[in-house]
Write a protein that holds these residues in place. Structure first.
Motif, PDB file in Angstrom:
ATOM      1  N   ILE A  10       5.959  11.731 -22.119  1.00 49.77           N
ATOM      2  CA  ILE A  10       5.414  10.400 -21.867  1.00 49.77           C
ATOM      3  C   ILE A  10       4.265  10.475 -20.856  1.00 49.77           C
ATOM      4  CG2 ILE A  10       5.961   8.240 -20.648  1.00 49.77           C
ATOM      5  CD1 ILE A  10       8.533   8.102 -22.246  1.00 49.77           C
ATOM      6  N   LEU A  11       4.464  11.222 -19.781  1.00 52.61           N
ATOM      7  CA  LEU A  11       3.410  11.338 -18.772  1.00 52.61           C
ATOM      8  C   LEU A  11       2.172  12.033 -19.325  1.00 52.61           C
ATOM      9  CD1 LEU A  11       5.440  12.217 -15.544  1.00 52.61           C
ATOM     10  CD2 LEU A  11       4.357  10.043 -16.129  1.00 52.61           C
ATOM     11  N   ASP A  12       2.359  13.000 -20.219  1.00 52.20           N
ATOM     12  CA  ASP A  12       1.207  13.661 -20.839  1.00 52.20           C
ATOM     13  C   ASP A  12       0.316  12.651 -21.554  1.00 52.20           C
ATOM     14  OD1 ASP A  12       1.791  16.160 -19.997  1.00 52.20           O
ATOM     15  OD2 ASP A  12       2.692  16.831 -21.861  1.00 52.20           O
ATOM     16  N   GLU A  13       0.941  11.802 -22.338  1.00 51.62           N
ATOM     17  CA  GLU A  13       0.171  10.820 -23.099  1.00 51.62           C
ATOM     18  C   GLU A  13      -0.362   9.719 -22.188  1.00 51.62           C
ATOM     19  OE1 GLU A  13      -0.702  11.416 -26.052  1.00 51.62           O
ATOM     20  OE2 GLU A  13       0.616  13.134 -26.330  1.00 51.62           O
ATOM     21  N   MET A  14       0.416   9.363 -21.201  1.00 52.38           N
ATOM     22  CA  MET A  14       0.011   8.296 -20.289  1.00 52.38           C
ATOM     23  C   MET A  14      -1.224   8.694 -19.486  1.00 52.38           C
ATOM     24  SD  MET A  14       2.557   6.340 -17.658  1.00 52.38           S
ATOM     25  CE  MET A  14       2.416   4.564 -17.449  1.00 52.38           C
ATOM     26  N   GLU A  15      -1.290   9.961 -19.055  1.00 52.15           N
ATOM     27  CA  GLU A  15      -2.412  10.431 -18.233  1.00 52.15           C
ATOM     28  C   GLU A  15      -3.761  10.216 -18.921  1.00 52.15           C
ATOM     29  OE1 GLU A  15      -1.694  14.516 -17.352  1.00 52.15           O
ATOM     30  OE2 GLU A  15      -0.630  14.080 -15.495  1.00 52.15           O
ATOM     31  N   LEU A  43      11.009   3.732 -12.687  1.00 55.06           N
ATOM     32  CA  LEU A  43       9.665   3.272 -12.359  1.00 55.06           C
ATOM     33  C   LEU A  43       8.968   4.253 -11.417  1.00 55.06           C
ATOM     34  CD1 LEU A  43       7.580   1.034 -12.681  1.00 55.06           C
ATOM     35  CD2 LEU A  43       8.663  -0.153 -10.766  1.00 55.06           C
ATOM     36  N   ALA A  44       9.740   4.838 -10.492  1.00 57.19           N
ATOM     37  CA  ALA A  44       9.166   5.788  -9.530  1.00 57.19           C
ATOM     38  C   ALA A  44       8.530   6.979 -10.245  1.00 57.19           C
ATOM     39  CB  ALA A  44      10.236   6.271  -8.554  1.00 57.19           C
ATOM     40  N   THR A  45       9.127   7.431 -11.343  1.00 57.96           N
ATOM     41  CA  THR A  45       8.595   8.600 -12.052  1.00 57.96           C
ATOM     42  C   THR A  45       7.206   8.355 -12.634  1.00 57.96           C
ATOM     43  OG1 THR A  45       9.611   7.997 -14.187  1.00 57.96           O
ATOM     44  CG2 THR A  45      10.937   9.334 -12.673  1.00 57.96           C
ATOM     45  N   LEU A  46       6.818   7.095 -12.803  1.00 59.42           N
ATOM     46  CA  LEU A  46       5.516   6.768 -13.391  1.00 59.42           C
ATOM     47  C   LEU A  46       4.479   6.364 -12.351  1.00 59.42           C
ATOM     48  CD1 LEU A  46       6.593   4.541 -16.454  1.00 59.42           C
ATOM     49  CD2 LEU A  46       6.528   7.029 -16.292  1.00 59.42           C
ATOM     50  N   LYS A  47       4.891   6.156 -11.112  1.00 61.26           N
ATOM     51  CA  LYS A  47       3.998   5.501 -10.140  1.00 61.26           C
ATOM     52  C   LYS A  47       2.727   6.280  -9.854  1.00 61.26           C
ATOM     53  CE  LYS A  47       6.996   2.300  -7.647  1.00 61.26           C
ATOM     54  NZ  LYS A  47       7.595   1.930  -6.345  1.00 61.26           N
ATOM     55  N   THR A  48       2.819   7.601  -9.729  1.00 62.12           N
ATOM     56  CA  THR A  48       1.614   8.377  -9.437  1.00 62.12           C
ATOM     57  C   THR A  48       0.631   8.297 -10.589  1.00 62.12           C
ATOM     58  OG1 THR A  48       2.847   9.892  -8.015  1.00 62.12           O
ATOM     59  CG2 THR A  48       0.734  10.661  -8.842  1.00 62.12           C
ATOM     60  N   THR A  49       1.119   8.425 -11.814  1.00 60.80           N
ATOM     61  CA  THR A  49       0.239   8.327 -12.983  1.00 60.80           C
ATOM     62  C   THR A  49      -0.350   6.931 -13.091  1.00 60.80           C
ATOM     63  OG1 THR A  49       1.555  10.004 -14.108  1.00 60.80           O
ATOM     64  CG2 THR A  49       0.098   8.670 -15.475  1.00 60.80           C
ATOM     65  N   LEU A  50       0.448   5.912 -12.809  1.00 58.32           N
ATOM     66  CA  LEU A  50      -0.076   4.540 -12.820  1.00 58.32           C
ATOM     67  C   LEU A  50      -1.169   4.360 -11.775  1.00 58.32           C
ATOM     68  CD1 LEU A  50       3.296   2.601 -13.257  1.00 58.32           C
ATOM     69  CD2 LEU A  50       1.418   2.679 -14.916  1.00 58.32           C
ATOM     70  N   GLU A  89      -3.226   6.702 -10.756  1.00 59.97           N
ATOM     71  CA  GLU A  89      -4.427   7.365 -11.282  1.00 59.97           C
ATOM     72  C   GLU A  89      -5.081   6.522 -12.376  1.00 59.97           C
ATOM     73  OE1 GLU A  89      -5.796  10.097  -9.988  1.00 59.97           O
ATOM     74  OE2 GLU A  89      -4.193  10.129  -8.498  1.00 59.97           O
ATOM     75  N   LEU A  90      -4.276   5.873 -13.207  1.00 59.91           N
ATOM     76  CA  LEU A  90      -4.824   5.008 -14.262  1.00 59.91           C
ATOM     77  C   LEU A  90      -5.546   3.808 -13.649  1.00 59.91           C
ATOM     78  CD1 LEU A  90      -1.964   4.954 -16.946  1.00 59.91           C
ATOM     79  CD2 LEU A  90      -4.056   6.306 -16.958  1.00 59.91           C
ATOM     80  N   ALA A  91      -4.992   3.287 -12.558  1.00 57.89           N
ATOM     81  CA  ALA A  91      -5.628   2.136 -11.905  1.00 57.89           C
ATOM     82  C   ALA A  91      -7.029   2.484 -11.425  1.00 57.89           C
ATOM     83  CB  ALA A  91      -4.758   1.652 -10.736  1.00 57.89           C
ATOM     84  N   ILE A 134       8.463  15.850  -9.057  1.00 55.65           N
ATOM     85  CA  ILE A 134       7.385  16.184  -8.119  1.00 55.65           C
ATOM     86  C   ILE A 134       6.104  15.583  -8.679  1.00 55.65           C
ATOM     87  CG2 ILE A 134       6.046  18.046  -7.081  1.00 55.65           C
ATOM     88  CD1 ILE A 134       8.555  19.811  -7.344  1.00 55.65           C
ATOM     89  N   ASN A 135       5.427  14.785  -7.884  1.00 59.93           N
ATOM     90  CA  ASN A 135       4.242  14.067  -8.357  1.00 59.93           C
ATOM     91  C   ASN A 135       3.116  14.207  -7.337  1.00 59.93           C
ATOM     92  OD1 ASN A 135       5.841  12.256 -10.524  1.00 59.93           O
ATOM     93  ND2 ASN A 135       6.967  12.224  -8.596  1.00 59.93           N
ATOM     94  N   PHE A 136       1.914  14.492  -7.818  1.00 58.24           N
ATOM     95  CA  PHE A 136       0.754  14.607  -6.941  1.00 58.24           C
ATOM     96  C   PHE A 136      -0.354  13.680  -7.423  1.00 58.24           C
ATOM     97  CE2 PHE A 136       2.722  18.810  -6.448  1.00 58.24           C
ATOM     98  CZ  PHE A 136       2.730  18.939  -5.062  1.00 58.24           C
ATOM     99  N   GLU A 137      -0.927  12.927  -6.499  1.00 57.23           N
ATOM    100  CA  GLU A 137      -2.162  12.232  -6.825  1.00 57.23           C
ATOM    101  C   GLU A 137      -3.253  13.281  -7.026  1.00 57.23           C
ATOM    102  OE1 GLU A 137      -1.144   8.167  -4.271  1.00 57.23           O
ATOM    103  OE2 GLU A 137      -2.896   9.369  -3.746  1.00 57.23           O
ATOM    104  N   SER A 138      -4.241  12.979  -7.853  1.00 54.76           N
ATOM    105  CA  SER A 138      -5.205  13.990  -8.282  1.00 54.76           C
ATOM    106  C   SER A 138      -5.974  14.607  -7.116  1.00 54.76           C
ATOM    107  CB  SER A 138      -6.172  13.397  -9.312  1.00 54.76           C
ATOM    108  OG  SER A 138      -6.868  12.296  -8.764  1.00 54.76           O
ATOM    109  N   VAL A 139      -6.415  13.786  -6.161  1.00 55.08           N
ATOM    110  CA  VAL A 139      -7.178  14.322  -5.029  1.00 55.08           C
ATOM    111  C   VAL A 139      -6.280  15.195  -4.165  1.00 55.08           C
ATOM    112  CG1 VAL A 139      -8.477  13.736  -2.948  1.00 55.08           C
ATOM    113  CG2 VAL A 139      -8.780  12.385  -5.037  1.00 55.08           C
TER     114      VAL A 139
END
Length: 959
Positions: free
Chosen positions: A44-49, A66-73, A75-77, A598-603
């Protein structure tokens, strides 16, 4: 018909008609089931990114889901990508707090389905190329997405697909009928949810009073967990073998104190002594022992500065009090037959050693979460090098002994002219804009449960005070605690935090260990990572289970710190310090079992990449530290193979990549002054640099056979073939050329100096100098180590093939593996057609300073297709290009090797064979100013590129 349409049709033919259809098929239908190798969340995260819009329809949403998606969300924002979520109030499962969290995410619109019994589960992610649909059983919960046994079908559709449009129509109908979620709606739902929840609790108590009573009962409800059971068995076995000392290495929060109490229960001592460095730890340990052991309360006493219960059967003493010489004199050396040393990594201190040397117990147990890696730490020796059991963080998470965690590596505050780094002034660390940035992130990533209970770790005492003050102005209830504060103040702060009277304790490092606040549901790291050990200690403060939290939120503010490379080491437990492993771990979706993520913001992720690339993980100081740690752990000088087997220390190949051989390293760290004579020195250099990696193990088998005498070349070749190793006349010839040094360039011949073999009448003999070396005890000691290490490393490779998918090879390695007569790495220039093969080497991300004439736009269009450029100044009429095209049509294999960038060094991932799609051959010009002609084509991979490598090479590609 467009090519992507044809590939999609082929995918569906293979997915639903004939799985053996030999056609190029992209984005196949896929059944996704959670396992150690893959999970629904990853897909899901692969496609969401890479999506431009998303639509989610699920009945149930949890805070963890919801927490598992927050970093990707997040980045999408930043790309202004929005999404819609339809959910429900079915069974009042969704908590009001979840809707508040959804409302706090700026790029999501949420509505409540008005359908009775709404129980749908569907996810759609759309981009310019296609849409992906996930239809199945997974709601938006972390368990459903990562752990539970769920069926989910992933389908890919072009824009005009019937199934996709039917889903869109149904979703739009639901959306138009649904109720928007806003603050007013949440307030009303919160009232209804509370009423229903309170009624349900009353019914549960009435219907299951025995269950309620069990929850409030004492020792009869406490049993050893799985890992404690194993540890107890190991301790019993250790004693049965005549040992009177043992060390347990147990991750923070896994129940070390209860484990020791269980062992005391099975040992049944006449008197027991429990040692700790803080009275706060003693009180908690005493309570735990009283809960578990069937003895009167008067049997449990404390011996400290404030209490002197010297005659208790179970005595809990501070090290500071007990270590006093006058105090020790009051106790007979055999007074206690069982002694426990808590936080045993401190036991090399004089105070601890004075106590340990005084007493002669029947059994001495040491417990630690993190054995320190310092030159003077003799903790292992103090316990006779008996490691009874190890409970690591990864294992504890998998066994669900600890609370799961969601880690968020976020970008620290940055603005023009200000970046937080190792040298930042206090004024920068406490800048009001940084505090607002902190507030924004802790609000966004949130916490599990109804009440915030947070620990915040900062860099220094003054920062703790000013951050606490600034947060209080923003409405938080915080207190700053440092080493200067008295124990009473620390205890009071801990009580206030646990009782909900504080939101945060802001501290430097006094809460790294020895504090037990199970209700901690958020850990904020607002400082650089000093060491992986300290990182895990601080993370561990929130890993204890508690009824009021489902998981721990960890928010790590990542600045421009030199030590950022320690973050993936700490999170994954991979202490090999292998840079490739560290880089790949940043995009690996499955490094942790269970629901933890484990989630990292892109920067933030890019800052860690930069730190990995810039770090000198093979510097002498670090290597020596690892050596001394391992020496202390095993009680003797470690060998290369010892490094291989101990996962707490560096990969031994890092040592051999830095130094010519192990004896040279030992001399550098002044651990061995013995030297090898000239020929033996050079031969060991050859063995260490060329064979220790185990890429082609038949070479080492030949050397092993030579130790028993001359080897019949044909018989050896047949035996290797019979055992399943990759072997042919060409391979045999290549092996011989390696050992005679005929394969190597002149500079390597000068370095290695002497051939190891010679041939005579079909027999292979050791060379005179090599045979002489085999009679040297010093040479043989290191030779056997290289041989064993090579055999161990060879398990990483498929020895039935010349090359192993997803393993790394240098250009020189490839020349050898493909049986080329000579090492021609220096003239490879990206690719070379020779000896019936054509290896292609691609550096995926070019240096910004690279010349236009070599700045190729090679890229994977997806996991199956590589868009490849030939060398510049080539046309379809060029002899070189025609030779490759004709040779490939006549069966010449093309091997693809890729590395992310030049910071990775000289080795490339082998991604397999490919075939040219002749329909895509095109003559064009180089990008940039050069304008030189170049030929481009699509290479169709024989096997799709391994998932994590593909993401690592270009994690942000729209697939």
């Amino acid at each position: 018909m467009e090519l992507n349409e044809m590939n999609l049709l082929n995918a569906y033919e293979r997915g639903f008609i004939d799985q053996d259809a030999e056609k190029v098929a992209h984005h196949p239908p896929q059944m996704i089931i959670n396992s150690k190798e893959e999970n629904v969340l990853s897909s899901i995260l692969d496609e969401m990114e890479g999506c431009d819009a998303f639509f989610i329809s699920v009945a149930f949403i949890t805070e963890g889901g919801l927490a598992t998606l927050k970093t990707t969300l997040h980045e999408l924002a930043k790309r202004n990508v929005r999404g819609k979520i339809i959910t429900s109030t079915y069974l009042n499962f969704n908590k009001p707090k979840v809707f508040k969290a959804l409302l706090n995410i700026p790029n999501i619109d949420v509505r409540i389905a008005d359908k009775q019994g709404f129980h749908a589960k569907g996810y759609v992610f759309s981009n310019v190329a296609y849409s992906s649909l996930f239809i199945g059983s997974s709601n938006l919960t972390d368990s459903a997405l990562k752990k539970n046994y769920e069926y989910n079908l992933k389908l890919t559709s072009l824009d005009n697909g019937a199934v996709l449009n039917h889903f869109r129509d149904q979703f739009d109908d639901l959306w138009n009928e649904a109720t928007p979620v806003d603050a007013t709606w949440i307030m009303e739902y919160e009232r209804i949810h509370k009423e229903q929840t309170d009624k349900q609790k009353i019914l549960e108590i009435i219907e299951d009073r025995s269950k309620y009573q069990y929850r409030t009962s004492g020792a009869e409800g406490i049993v050893p967990n799985f890992m404690q059971q194993e540890a107890l068995h190991s301790l019993k076995q250790l004693r049965s073998e005549g040992n009177d000392k043992g060390l347990v290495v147990s991750a923070t929060g896994t129940g070390k104190t209860y484990l020791s109490a269980f062992d005391v229960k099975q040992f049944r001592p006449k008197r027991m002594l429990f040692l700790a460095h803080r009275e706060q730890i003693l009180e908690k340990a005493r309570q735990d022992f009283m809960t578990l052991l069937e003895d009167s309360p008067s049997s449990f006493g404390v011996f400290s500065g404030n209490q002197k219960s010297t005659h208790s059967k179970y005595l809990f003493a501070t090290v500071q009090t007990m270590s006093n010489e006058d105090t020790l004199g009051q106790f007979n050396p055999t007074e206690f037959d069982y002694i426990i040393v808590d936080e045993a990594h401190r036991s090399s201190a004089r105070t601890y050693r004075r106590i340990i040397n005084h007493f002669k117990p029947s059994f001495l147990l040491g417990m630690t979460a993190t054995p320190e890696r310092t030159d003077d730490n003799e903790i292992f020796g103090l316990f006779d090098y008996n490691i009874a059991y190890e409970i690591r963080l990864q294992n504890a998470l998998e066994e669900e002994i600890l609370a799961p965690f969601h880690y968020f590596g976020v970008t620290d505050y940055e603005t023009e002219g200000l970046k937080i780094d190792d040298t930042s002034a206090l004024s920068d660390l406490t800048n009001i804009e940084r505090i607002r940035h902190l507030h924004e992130k802790i609000q966004y990533y949130g916490y599990s449960g109804e009440t915030l209970c947070g620990l915040m770790f900062v860099s220094n005492k003054k920062e703790a005070q000013e951050v606490s003050y600034a947060l209080n102005l923003l409405g938080y209830r915080t207190i700053a605690l440092t080493g200067a504060d008295a124990q009473d103040k620390r205890r009071e702060a801990a009580r206030n935090l646990e009782n909900g009277h504080l939101d945060y304790i802001v501290t430097v490092d006094i809460f790294n260990e020895g504090i037990d606040i199970p209700s901690v549901n958020q850990v904020v790291m607002l400082r650089r990572t000093q060491s992986s050990i300290i990182f895990i200690q601080q993370l561990g403060r929130g890993l204890r289970k508690h009824d009021d939290k489902e998981y721990l939120t960890v928010i790590d503010f990542i600045g421009n710190y030199r030590n950022n490379y320690l973050i993936p080491i700490a999170l994954t437990g991979d202490n090999s310090y292998n840079k490739d492993n560290l880089r790949r771990s940043l995009i690996d979706r499955t490094p942790l079992q269970g629901v933890s993520t484990i989630n990292f913001e892109s920067v933030a992720k890019e800052k860690i990449y930069q730190a990995i690339n810039a770090s000198s993980l093979d510097n002498l100081r670090h290597l020596k530290e690892m050596y001394i740690y391992l020496k202390n752990k095993i009680g003797r000088k470690p060998t290369l193979v010892d490094f291989y087997y101990d996962k707490d220390v560096i990969d031994p190949m890092i040592i051999l990549n830095k130094y010519r051989h192990y004896p040279e390293f030992l001399q550098k760290i002044k651990e061995d002054d013995s030297t090898l004579e000239g020929p033996m020195d050079k031969m060991l250099t050859f063995l260490s640099e060329e064979l220790a990696g185990g890429k082609r193990i038949v070479e080492m088998h030949l050397l092993k056979a030579l130790m028993s005498g001359p080897v019949d070349k044909n018989e050896f070749q047949m035996e290797m073939h019979k055992q399943g190793y990759y072997m042919s006349d060409a391979v045999m010839d290549s092996v011989i050329r390696v050992f005679t040094l005929d394969f190597f360039r002149q500079q390597d011949i000068l370095k290695y100096g002497y051939p190891l073999i010679h041939l005579d009448s079909g027999y292979i003999y050791p060379s005179e100098l090599f045979e002489s070396a085999l009679h040297s005890k010093l040479f043989m000691k290191h030779y056997r180590q290289i041989m064993e290490l090579s055999l161990l490393n060879s398990n990483q490779y498929d020895q039935s093939r010349p090359l192993t998918l997803n393993q790394k090879y240098s250009r020189k390695d490839v020349c050898r593996m493909l049986n080329w007569q000579k090492d021609e790495a220096s003239t490879m220039y990206g690719y070379k057609q020779k000896h019936g093969t054509c290896p292609v080497f691609i550096t995926y991300h070019k240096n910004e300073a690279v010349e236009d004439t070599i700045n190729y736009d090679d890229e994977f269009l997806d996991r199956h297709t590589l868009k490849w450029f030939t060398r510049s100044n080539r046309t379809l009429a060029s002899k070189e290009i025609k030779s490759i095209l004709d040779g490939h049509q006549n069966g010449m294999p093309i091997h693809i090797f890729v590395k992310k960038d030049d910071d990775e060094g000289t080795a490339f991932y082998y991604l397999g064979k490919s075939r040219i799609d002749y329909h895509t051959l095109k003559e064009t010009v180089m990008p940039g100013a050069s304008g030189k002609p170049v030929v481009t084509m699509h290479m169709i991979m024989e096997s799709p590129v391994e998932y994590n490598i593909y993401r690592y090479l270009d994690a942000n590609v729209v697939k």
